[in-house]
Design a protein around this motif. Structure first.
Motif, PDB file in Angstrom:
ATOM      1  N   ALA A 270       0.829  -1.210   0.000  1.00 29.26           N
ATOM      2  CA  ALA A 270       0.000   0.000   0.000  1.00 29.26           C
ATOM      3  C   ALA A 270       0.856   1.250   0.000  1.00 29.26           C
ATOM      4  CB  ALA A 270      -0.927  -0.004   1.210  1.00 29.26           C
ATOM      5  N   ALA A 271       1.972   1.208   0.742  1.00 30.99           N
ATOM      6  CA  ALA A 271       2.881   2.357   0.778  1.00 30.99           C
ATOM      7  C   ALA A 271       3.476   2.613  -0.597  1.00 30.99           C
ATOM      8  CB  ALA A 271       3.990   2.117   1.798  1.00 30.99           C
ATOM      9  N   ALA A 272       3.826   1.540  -1.298  1.00 32.39           N
ATOM     10  CA  ALA A 272       4.391   1.687  -2.640  1.00 32.39           C
ATOM     11  C   ALA A 272       3.363   2.273  -3.596  1.00 32.39           C
ATOM     12  CB  ALA A 272       4.877   0.330  -3.155  1.00 32.39           C
ATOM     13  N   GLU A 273       2.099   1.833  -3.431  1.00 35.55           N
ATOM     14  CA  GLU A 273       1.023   2.350  -4.288  1.00 35.55           C
ATOM     15  C   GLU A 273       0.852   3.849  -4.080  1.00 35.55           C
ATOM     16  OE1 GLU A 273      -2.736   2.752  -6.395  1.00 35.55           O
ATOM     17  OE2 GLU A 273      -0.989   1.472  -6.589  1.00 35.55           O
ATOM     18  N   THR A 274       0.948   4.282  -2.826  1.00 38.14           N
ATOM     19  CA  THR A 274       0.793   5.694  -2.516  1.00 38.14           C
ATOM     20  C   THR A 274       1.969   6.502  -3.029  1.00 38.14           C
ATOM     21  OG1 THR A 274      -0.458   5.112  -0.545  1.00 38.14           O
ATOM     22  CG2 THR A 274       0.441   7.321  -0.625  1.00 38.14           C
ATOM     23  N   ALA A 275       3.161   5.932  -2.933  1.00 34.54           N
ATOM     24  CA  ALA A 275       4.373   6.684  -3.243  1.00 34.54           C
ATOM     25  C   ALA A 275       4.687   6.709  -4.739  1.00 34.54           C
ATOM     26  CB  ALA A 275       5.555   6.090  -2.486  1.00 34.54           C
ATOM     27  N   GLN A 276       4.227   5.692  -5.475  1.00 34.07           N
ATOM     28  CA  GLN A 276       4.606   5.578  -6.882  1.00 34.07           C
ATOM     29  C   GLN A 276       3.364   5.596  -7.768  1.00 34.07           C
ATOM     30  OE1 GLN A 276       7.685   5.529  -8.082  1.00 34.07           O
ATOM     31  NE2 GLN A 276       8.637   5.618  -6.079  1.00 34.07           N
ATOM     32  N   PRO A 277       2.936   6.771  -8.219  1.00 31.94           N
ATOM     33  CA  PRO A 277       1.779   6.824  -9.111  1.00 31.94           C
ATOM     34  C   PRO A 277       2.028   6.032 -10.391  1.00 31.94           C
ATOM     35  CG  PRO A 277       2.394   9.014  -8.337  1.00 31.94           C
ATOM     36  CD  PRO A 277       3.496   8.092  -7.937  1.00 31.94           C
ATOM     37  N   ARG A 278       0.992   5.318 -10.877  1.00 30.51           N
ATOM     38  CA  ARG A 278       1.126   4.582 -12.128  1.00 30.51           C
ATOM     39  C   ARG A 278       1.376   5.550 -13.275  1.00 30.51           C
ATOM     40  NH1 ARG A 278      -4.174   2.641 -11.107  1.00 30.51           N
ATOM     41  NH2 ARG A 278      -4.673   3.570 -13.106  1.00 30.51           N
ATOM     42  N   THR A 279       2.101   5.081 -14.272  1.00 30.40           N
ATOM     43  CA  THR A 279       2.493   5.986 -15.366  1.00 30.40           C
ATOM     44  C   THR A 279       1.297   6.476 -16.170  1.00 30.40           C
ATOM     45  OG1 THR A 279       2.933   4.037 -16.725  1.00 30.40           O
ATOM     46  CG2 THR A 279       4.812   5.054 -15.625  1.00 30.40           C
ATOM     47  N   GLU A 280       0.221   5.652 -16.277  1.00 31.24           N
ATOM     48  CA  GLU A 280      -0.924   6.108 -17.075  1.00 31.24           C
ATOM     49  C   GLU A 280      -1.781   7.126 -16.329  1.00 31.24           C
ATOM     50  OE1 GLU A 280      -2.394   2.072 -15.373  1.00 31.24           O
ATOM     51  OE2 GLU A 280      -0.498   3.018 -15.952  1.00 31.24           O
ATOM     52  N   ARG A 281      -1.555   7.235 -15.014  1.00 33.01           N
ATOM     53  CA  ARG A 281      -2.316   8.222 -14.245  1.00 33.01           C
ATOM     54  C   ARG A 281      -1.686   9.587 -14.407  1.00 33.01           C
ATOM     55  NH1 ARG A 281      -3.433   4.777  -8.897  1.00 33.01           N
ATOM     56  NH2 ARG A 281      -1.248   5.206  -8.537  1.00 33.01           N
ATOM     57  N   LEU A 282      -2.521  10.577 -14.671  1.00 37.94           N
ATOM     58  CA  LEU A 282      -2.010  11.942 -14.717  1.00 37.94           C
ATOM     59  C   LEU A 282      -2.220  12.633 -13.369  1.00 37.94           C
ATOM     60  CD1 LEU A 282      -0.661  13.937 -16.711  1.00 37.94           C
ATOM     61  CD2 LEU A 282      -2.913  14.951 -17.001  1.00 37.94           C
ATOM     62  N   VAL A 283      -3.370  12.347 -12.740  1.00 39.04           N
ATOM     63  CA  VAL A 283      -3.656  12.911 -11.416  1.00 39.04           C
ATOM     64  C   VAL A 283      -3.850  11.766 -10.437  1.00 39.04           C
ATOM     65  CG1 VAL A 283      -5.212  14.358 -10.039  1.00 39.04           C
ATOM     66  CG2 VAL A 283      -4.798  14.914 -12.452  1.00 39.04           C
ATOM     67  N   HIS A 284      -3.188  11.867  -9.306  1.00 37.86           N
ATOM     68  CA  HIS A 284      -3.284  10.842  -8.253  1.00 37.86           C
ATOM     69  C   HIS A 284      -3.392  11.583  -6.924  1.00 37.86           C
ATOM     70  CE1 HIS A 284      -2.761   7.163  -6.094  1.00 37.86           C
ATOM     71  NE2 HIS A 284      -1.521   7.384  -5.717  1.00 37.86           N
ATOM     72  N   ALA A 285      -4.599  11.602  -6.354  1.00 36.09           N
ATOM     73  CA  ALA A 285      -4.832  12.287  -5.083  1.00 36.09           C
ATOM     74  C   ALA A 285      -5.164  11.254  -4.016  1.00 36.09           C
ATOM     75  CB  ALA A 285      -5.983  13.283  -5.228  1.00 36.09           C
ATOM     76  N   VAL A 286      -4.506  11.385  -2.875  1.00 37.25           N
ATOM     77  CA  VAL A 286      -4.654  10.409  -1.795  1.00 37.25           C
ATOM     78  C   VAL A 286      -4.979  11.133  -0.489  1.00 37.25           C
ATOM     79  CG1 VAL A 286      -3.516   8.586  -0.465  1.00 37.25           C
ATOM     80  CG2 VAL A 286      -2.987   8.867  -2.899  1.00 37.25           C
ATOM     81  N   ASN A 287      -6.153  10.844   0.067  1.00 37.50           N
ATOM     82  CA  ASN A 287      -6.538  11.291   1.408  1.00 37.50           C
ATOM     83  C   ASN A 287      -6.345  12.799   1.609  1.00 37.50           C
ATOM     84  OD1 ASN A 287      -7.576  10.791   3.974  1.00 37.50           O
ATOM     85  ND2 ASN A 287      -5.550  10.546   4.873  1.00 37.50           N
ATOM     86  N   VAL A 288      -6.817  13.577   0.638  1.00 34.90           N
ATOM     87  CA  VAL A 288      -6.615  15.031   0.677  1.00 34.90           C
ATOM     88  C   VAL A 288      -7.595  15.671   1.663  1.00 34.90           C
ATOM     89  CG1 VAL A 288      -6.719  17.164  -0.680  1.00 34.90           C
ATOM     90  CG2 VAL A 288      -5.732  15.078  -1.680  1.00 34.90           C
ATOM     91  N   THR A 289      -7.054  16.451   2.580  1.00 33.53           N
ATOM     92  CA  THR A 289      -7.888  17.176   3.544  1.00 33.53           C
ATOM     93  C   THR A 289      -7.575  18.664   3.463  1.00 33.53           C
ATOM     94  OG1 THR A 289      -6.286  16.875   5.349  1.00 33.53           O
ATOM     95  CG2 THR A 289      -8.020  15.221   5.132  1.00 33.53           C
ATOM     96  N   LYS A 290      -8.609  19.467   3.764  1.00 35.55           N
ATOM     97  CA  LYS A 290      -8.456  20.921   3.754  1.00 35.55           C
ATOM     98  C   LYS A 290      -9.522  21.535   4.653  1.00 35.55           C
ATOM     99  CE  LYS A 290      -7.193  25.074   2.508  1.00 35.55           C
ATOM    100  NZ  LYS A 290      -5.906  25.627   2.973  1.00 35.55           N
ATOM    101  N   SER A 291      -9.091  22.435   5.521  1.00 38.83           N
ATOM    102  CA  SER A 291     -10.013  23.153   6.401  1.00 38.83           C
ATOM    103  C   SER A 291      -9.829  24.655   6.241  1.00 38.83           C
ATOM    104  CB  SER A 291      -9.770  22.781   7.871  1.00 38.83           C
ATOM    105  OG  SER A 291     -10.042  21.409   8.087  1.00 38.83           O
ATOM    106  N   PHE A 292     -10.919  25.374   6.451  1.00 37.95           N
ATOM    107  CA  PHE A 292     -10.887  26.834   6.533  1.00 37.95           C
ATOM    108  C   PHE A 292     -11.479  27.230   7.884  1.00 37.95           C
ATOM    109  CE2 PHE A 292     -11.286  26.079   1.906  1.00 37.95           C
ATOM    110  CZ  PHE A 292     -10.176  26.784   1.447  1.00 37.95           C
ATOM    111  N   HIS A 293     -10.655  27.814   8.747  1.00 38.74           N
ATOM    112  CA  HIS A 293     -11.145  28.292  10.055  1.00 38.74           C
ATOM    113  C   HIS A 293     -11.936  27.205  10.787  1.00 38.74           C
ATOM    114  CE1 HIS A 293      -9.884  32.119   8.445  1.00 38.74           C
ATOM    115  NE2 HIS A 293     -10.787  32.061   7.495  1.00 38.74           N
ATOM    116  N   HIS A 294     -11.328  26.047  10.932  1.00 37.24           N
ATOM    117  CA  HIS A 294     -11.914  24.904  11.668  1.00 37.24           C
ATOM    118  C   HIS A 294     -13.079  24.249  10.942  1.00 37.24           C
ATOM    119  CE1 HIS A 294      -9.320  26.200  14.884  1.00 37.24           C
ATOM    120  NE2 HIS A 294      -9.931  27.367  14.963  1.00 37.24           N
ATOM    121  N   ASN A 295     -13.396  24.731   9.736  1.00 39.00           N
ATOM    122  CA  ASN A 295     -14.446  24.082   8.940  1.00 39.00           C
ATOM    123  C   ASN A 295     -13.773  23.130   7.957  1.00 39.00           C
ATOM    124  OD1 ASN A 295     -16.778  23.432   7.495  1.00 39.00           O
ATOM    125  ND2 ASN A 295     -16.584  25.219   6.165  1.00 39.00           N
TER     126      ASN A 295
END
Length: 272
Positions: A5-30
């Motif tokens: 699983a770590a290798a999958e996260t660290a090494q995006p496949r060549t055919e993938r252009l975008v690879h997003a993993v567990n992306v989080t974002k908050s604004f002022h605690h929201n």
């Protein structure tokens, strides 16, 4: 996390252009993004659907680093966006390095964001000349070709105020294409347009899809998503509720939240 699983996260496949993993974002605690995973293969069109406030626009802005993510990782074309990974620790890139990454991603906004004091062709030429250092002659030839491509070759000397909303948005698309991006992001590109102008902008995006441009499109245009998208992703409250082929997600949604959203959209369309 297992080694695989770590290798999958660290090494995006060549055919993938975008690879997003567990992306989080908050604004002022929201917490606006609560662990988004998304893959986009080269040449794919992905449509993001969901109610206002579901995190779609924020996620687009995180991909090209207009917003800084709080957690997770995003790769575009194998490059980690916004950070340098040194033995598992992330270090923020310098602004100049982030700007260089952003050059390869075109973005078209709801509002056209054209420079009002520049003609259509000057708007399209601006970034290649100022950012890439292209010669004005070369840039003008390509800008003219791009305006021809979006059906505005005869309006190259018009200022934004002299163009309709649909024409302005097509200039904005030409401007994004002028940087020869690997990826195009569209943030509800037709939402600020009068209904009769929507079709001309969607037609340009359809042509880009036919030509193999990789795109992520935030849209409420269901027929467009059904016809053009390879994958439809439904987001709500900062999570991906479901994703799949358009006929599956739009025609036979598995989750109640998706069904409720689509029912509401249909009723709004039938009773404007």
């Amino acid at each position: 996390m297992t080694a695989a699983a770590a290798a999958e996260t660290a090494q995006p496949r060549t055919e993938r252009l975008v690879h997003a993993v567990n992306v989080t974002k908050s604004f002022h605690h929201n917490e606006v993004l609560k662990g988004i995973d998304l893959d986009v293969d080269r040449g794919q069109v992905v449509c993001l659907l969901g109610p206002s406030g579901s995190g779609k626009t924020t996620f687009l802005r995180c991909i090209n680093q207009l917003e800084t993510i709080d957690g997770g990782r995003i790769w575009v074309d194998g490059r980690l966006m916004g950070y340098d990974d040194r033995d598992g620790r992330l270090y923020r890139l310098k602004n100049k390095q982030i700007a260089a990454q952003r050059r390869e991603i075109g973005m078209v906004f709801q509002r056209f964001n054209l420079f009002p004091h520049m003609t259509a062709i000057e708007n399209v030429m601006e970034a290649p000349v100022q950012v890439k250092g292209e010669g004005k002659k070369e840039s003008r030839v390509r800008a003219q070709a791009l305006l021809d491509r979006v059906g505005l070759g005869d309006r190259c000397t018009a200022y934004p105020a002299q163009l309709s909303g649909g024409q302005q948005q097509r200039v904005a698309i030409a401007r994004a294409l002028a940087m020869q991006p690997k990826l195009m992001l569209f943030d509800e590109p037709t939402s600020a347009l009068d209904p009769e102008l929507v079709g001309e902008v969607l037609a340009v995006i359809r042509e880009l899809a036919d030509e193999g441009m990789t795109m992520i499109v935030v849209t409420h245009e269901m027929s467009f998503a059904r016809d053009v998208a390879d994958t439809v992703v439904f987001m709500d409250a900062g999570v991906v509720v479901e994703a799949g082929r358009p006929r599956e997600v739009l025609g036979n949604p598995q989750h109640q939240r998706t069904k409720t959203f689509l029912t509401r959209l249909h009723s709004e369309h039938d009773h404007p």
